[in-house]
Each structure stands twice: as C-alpha cells, then as structure tokens.
Scaffold this motif. Structure first.
Motif, short mmCIF file in Angstrom:
data_model
loop_
_atom_site.label_atom_id
_atom_site.label_comp_id
_atom_site.label_asym_id
_atom_site.label_seq_id
_atom_site.Cartn_x
_atom_site.Cartn_y
_atom_site.Cartn_z
N LEU A 131 0.84 -1.20 0.00
CA LEU A 131 0.00 0.00 0.00
C LEU A 131 0.87 1.25 0.00
CD1 LEU A 131 -2.67 1.53 0.21
CD2 LEU A 131 -2.58 1.19 2.70
N GLN A 132 1.88 1.29 0.86
CA GLN A 132 2.79 2.43 0.90
C GLN A 132 3.53 2.58 -0.42
OE1 GLN A 132 4.96 0.75 4.09
NE2 GLN A 132 3.85 1.82 5.71
N ALA A 133 3.95 1.46 -1.00
CA ALA A 133 4.65 1.52 -2.28
C ALA A 133 3.75 2.08 -3.37
CB ALA A 133 5.14 0.12 -2.66
N ALA A 134 2.49 1.68 -3.37
CA ALA A 134 1.55 2.19 -4.36
C ALA A 134 1.34 3.69 -4.19
CB ALA A 134 0.21 1.45 -4.24
N LEU A 135 1.24 4.14 -2.96
CA LEU A 135 1.05 5.57 -2.70
C LEU A 135 2.28 6.37 -3.15
CD1 LEU A 135 -0.61 5.31 0.82
CD2 LEU A 135 -1.72 6.03 -1.31
N ALA A 136 3.46 5.80 -2.93
CA ALA A 136 4.69 6.48 -3.37
C ALA A 136 4.76 6.53 -4.90
CB ALA A 136 5.91 5.76 -2.80
N ALA A 137 4.39 5.43 -5.55
CA ALA A 137 4.41 5.41 -7.01
C ALA A 137 3.40 6.39 -7.57
CB ALA A 137 4.10 3.99 -7.52
N ARG A 138 2.23 6.45 -6.97
CA ARG A 138 1.20 7.39 -7.41
C ARG A 138 1.67 8.83 -7.32
NH1 ARG A 138 -5.04 8.04 -5.26
NH2 ARG A 138 -5.15 10.29 -5.54
N ALA A 139 2.47 9.11 -6.30
CA ALA A 139 2.95 10.48 -6.09
C ALA A 139 4.19 10.81 -6.92
CB ALA A 139 3.24 10.70 -4.62
N GLY A 140 4.66 9.86 -7.71
CA GLY A 140 5.79 10.14 -8.58
C GLY A 140 7.14 9.89 -7.96
N ALA A 141 7.24 8.88 -7.09
CA ALA A 141 8.51 8.53 -6.45
C ALA A 141 8.82 7.06 -6.74
CB ALA A 141 8.44 8.78 -4.95
N PRO A 142 9.20 6.74 -7.99
CA PRO A 142 9.43 5.34 -8.36
C PRO A 142 10.55 4.69 -7.56
CG PRO A 142 10.22 6.81 -10.08
CD PRO A 142 9.45 7.65 -9.13
N ARG A 143 11.57 5.46 -7.17
CA ARG A 143 12.67 4.88 -6.40
C ARG A 143 12.17 4.39 -5.04
NH1 ARG A 143 17.91 8.49 -5.43
NH2 ARG A 143 17.71 8.55 -7.69
N SER A 144 11.39 5.23 -4.37
CA SER A 144 10.84 4.84 -3.08
C SER A 144 9.90 3.65 -3.23
CB SER A 144 10.09 6.01 -2.44
OG SER A 144 10.97 7.07 -2.14
N ALA A 145 9.06 3.69 -4.27
CA ALA A 145 8.11 2.61 -4.50
C ALA A 145 8.84 1.29 -4.77
CB ALA A 145 7.20 2.96 -5.67
N ALA A 146 9.88 1.34 -5.58
CA ALA A 146 10.63 0.12 -5.90
C ALA A 146 11.34 -0.43 -4.67
CB ALA A 146 11.65 0.41 -7.00
N LEU A 147 11.87 0.46 -3.83
CA LEU A 147 12.54 0.03 -2.61
C LEU A 147 11.56 -0.68 -1.68
CD1 LEU A 147 15.19 0.14 -0.95
CD2 LEU A 147 14.38 2.30 0.01
N LEU A 148 10.37 -0.13 -1.55
CA LEU A 148 9.36 -0.75 -0.69
C LEU A 148 8.87 -2.07 -1.28
CD1 LEU A 148 7.35 2.47 0.22
CD2 LEU A 148 8.73 1.08 1.77
N ALA A 149 8.68 -2.10 -2.59
CA ALA A 149 8.25 -3.34 -3.23
C ALA A 149 9.27 -4.45 -3.01
CB ALA A 149 8.01 -3.10 -4.72
N ALA A 150 10.55 -4.10 -3.05
CA ALA A 150 11.60 -5.09 -2.82
C ALA A 150 11.63 -5.56 -1.38
CB ALA A 150 12.96 -4.49 -3.21
N ALA A 151 11.20 -4.70 -0.44
CA ALA A 151 11.21 -5.07 0.97
C ALA A 151 10.07 -6.02 1.33
CB ALA A 151 11.10 -3.82 1.84
N PHE A 152 9.03 -6.07 0.52
CA PHE A 152 7.85 -6.86 0.86
C PHE A 152 8.15 -8.36 0.99
CE2 PHE A 152 3.65 -8.75 -0.56
CZ PHE A 152 3.07 -8.65 0.69
N PRO A 153 8.79 -9.01 0.00
CA PRO A 153 9.08 -10.44 0.17
C PRO A 153 10.02 -10.71 1.33
CG PRO A 153 10.15 -9.57 -1.80
CD PRO A 153 9.21 -8.52 -1.33
N LEU A 154 10.94 -9.78 1.61
CA LEU A 154 11.84 -9.96 2.76
C LEU A 154 11.04 -9.92 4.06
CD1 LEU A 154 14.63 -10.15 4.07
CD2 LEU A 154 14.80 -7.66 3.88
N ALA A 155 10.10 -8.98 4.16
CA ALA A 155 9.27 -8.87 5.36
C ALA A 155 8.45 -10.14 5.57
CB ALA A 155 8.36 -7.66 5.26
N ARG A 156 7.91 -10.68 4.50
CA ARG A 156 7.12 -11.92 4.61
C ARG A 156 7.98 -13.09 5.07
NH1 ARG A 156 3.01 -12.59 -0.40
NH2 ARG A 156 2.28 -14.22 1.01
N LYS A 157 9.21 -13.13 4.57
CA LYS A 157 10.10 -14.22 4.96
C LYS A 157 10.48 -14.12 6.43
CE LYS A 157 14.52 -16.40 3.73
NZ LYS A 157 15.68 -16.37 2.78
N LEU A 158 10.81 -12.92 6.89
CA LEU A 158 11.19 -12.73 8.28
C LEU A 158 10.02 -12.94 9.22
CD1 LEU A 158 13.49 -9.58 7.99
CD2 LEU A 158 14.19 -11.95 8.39
N ALA A 159 8.79 -12.65 8.75
CA ALA A 159 7.61 -12.82 9.59
C ALA A 159 7.36 -14.29 9.92
CB ALA A 159 6.40 -12.22 8.91
#
Length: 299
Positions: A265-293
């Motif tokens: 959700l945060q990544a989508a909001l960042a992408a919508r606002a024109g911050a692809p770098r932030s969005a991509a960083l968050l998208a990459a963090a998602f599978p890591l977060a799921r694995k650590l959880a």
C-alpha cells in the motif's frame, strides 16, 4: 537475555512496514528521496520499536495468561529492561527526527511519540484503542511530509490510517476469535482503501508526470495499480478467509497479513505520487518482510 529475545520483544521484522510511511508522505509532499527522508524513516522505526517494547511491558500480566511464551512473561526479558528500552528508543526517534528535519519534524514527531505512549499505557484497552493506533500511523505518514506538506500528504495519511484502523480492530479478536461479520466488514474497508488509492482517482499521477517528465504518466499508473493489486490480494484474501473461518488462528493470519500488507500500500502511494525509487525500494522489501515474519511473528 540475548539479542533474539530483544528482536522478538520489539517484533523487529515488522519494522519493515514502518519506513514506507515516511516515504509515502515525503513523496506526496514532493520531497526527493535523500538524507532527510532516510532520517525520518529511521526515526519512525525507533518510535515503532519503542511502542512494541512498551506494549509488552504494559501487557505483561495479560500475556502471562494469554501468551506465556512472550519474552517478558517467559522470564527472558525483565519488565524494567523493556520499559528502559522503550524510553531509549523514543529518545533516539526524537533525536533522529530533530537531526533530519529540525523543529519542523519535531512538531509531528513529538505528538507521534505521545500517541504511541498513550496508546500502550492508557488507551489500548478502551474503545478508542484502534483509533489511537490509526492516529499514530497517520502521523507517521505526515512526519515524512513535514508541516508544509500536510495537505498534499493528507490522502495518503488517511489511507494508511484507515487500513491501520481495520487491522487493529481485527487484532482484538486474535485470542478469542471473531464474529464472522467483523472480518467481512473490514474486507470492505480494504476495498475502499484500494479504490481511494487508485492513481486515476485524483491528480497525483498528473503531478507525478510533471515532476518527472522523462517517465510516461502511464508508467506511474501501471506500477501503482500493480502494487495496489498486491495489497488488495494480500490483505483481502486473508480477511475473506477469516470471514469464512473466524477462529483465532485464521484471525491471527489475517492480522499478520494486514500488518505486512501496509508495504505494498505504501509503495503504491509512493508510485502514485511520482517517487518510483521509493516505491521500488518498498516493493523489494515486501518479500523480505514476509520471509522474516515466518521466524518472528509481527503480531
């Protein structure tokens, strides 16, 4: 006591859901990804960990009955250590906010810290508990935006706050199980948040295209929509399963999915606002977060 005990106490992996608040807020306000945003994201993580440690300190007697394996009731972490850690992390969070954004950041960080402490020590067990948690997440998004960007970041902050309200409300049924109508109703909230964050629902995508003219507007829409689909799929599927089987294990899975679902959700909001770098960083963090959880529960 060892490092793993402290990691479990503060639910360290769940902190991956926190930097995205600042990144989404900064993107909505037009701040570039840099030292300021990174510092405010670190501040948010410290305040989040402080809240987790304080939560277990405040719930130590309840956890002794309902969750005896938690670090404090199991004797692995002393209550005084948890309280001291919460205070130290709060001070660190405020210090990082002051360093990154000076008094302007503190104008949001101080109320945020106050909300965290009030939630854990006073409000959590009341009917206002979920609203207080939602307020904390809303403020966290606004921390990234800064006082001058509150209006621009308002829609993103409200989206994150609404999602948090739903997850926190459901979390109250983790031990006892839920009436199946509750997760069904919260599934509607997830749908509403998704629709509200769709790129063409507002002018954000247009503004993004003007700020980054080398990237076609359609790219922002497609990227944000893909991320929103990940959010709706992750959170909505778990809520639907809980509506069908509202037993404690299924409710706990839905709460965990809701916590981790903040990232797309945060990544989508960042992408919508024109911050692809932030969005991509968050998208990459998602599978890591799921694995650590899978190793340390985020709930």
């Amino acid at each position: 006591m060892n490092v793993r005990d402290l990691v479990e106490l503060v639910r360290a992996p769940a902190a991956l859901t926190v930097p995205g608040d600042s990144l989404a807020g900064a993107a909505a306000a037009g701040w570039p990804f840099g030292r300021r945003t990174a510092g405010l994201a670190a501040s948010s993580v410290c305040l989040y960990w402080a809240g987790m440690a304080l939560n277990d300190y405040a719930d130590r007697e309840v956890d002794a009955v309902e969750r005896p394996g938690r670090p404090i009731p199991s004797g692995r972490v002393r209550p005084g250590v948890a309280l001291g850690l919460a205070a130290g992390l709060t001070a660190a969070g405020l210090g990082l906010a002051a360093s990154a954004g000076r008094w302007r950041a503190l104008a949001v960080a101080v109320p945020l810290a106050g909300t965290v402490w009030a939630y854990d020590l006073i409000v959590k067990a009341t009917t206002m508990g979920p609203a207080a948690m939602a307020a904390a997440r809303t403020l966290d998004v606004l921390l990234g935006a800064g006082p001058g960007g509150l209006r621009s970041a308002g829609p993103a902050a409200l989206a994150v706050g609404a999602h948090t309200l739903a997850v926190t409300t459901l979390s109250r049924a983790e031990v006892s199980g839920a009436d199946r109508r509750l997760p069904a109703a919260l599934l509607g909230v997830t749908g509403a948040v998704t629709l509200a964050a769709v790129p063409w629902a507002g002018p954000s995508a247009l503004k993004a295209a003007f700020r980054t003219p080398n990237v076609p507007k359609v790219t922002f829409k497609a990227f944000a929509t893909t991320l929103l689909a990940g959010y709706a799929g992750t959170v909505g599927a778990a809520q639907l399963a809980a509506a069908r089987d509202p037993t404690p294990p299924q409710v706990q899975r839905a709460v965990g999915a809701g916590i981790l679902g903040l990232i797309p959700l945060q990544a989508a909001l960042a992408a919508r606002a024109g911050a692809p770098r932030s969005a991509a960083l968050l998208a990459a963090a998602f599978p890591l977060a799921r694995k650590l959880a899978r190793r340390v529960s985020p709930t």
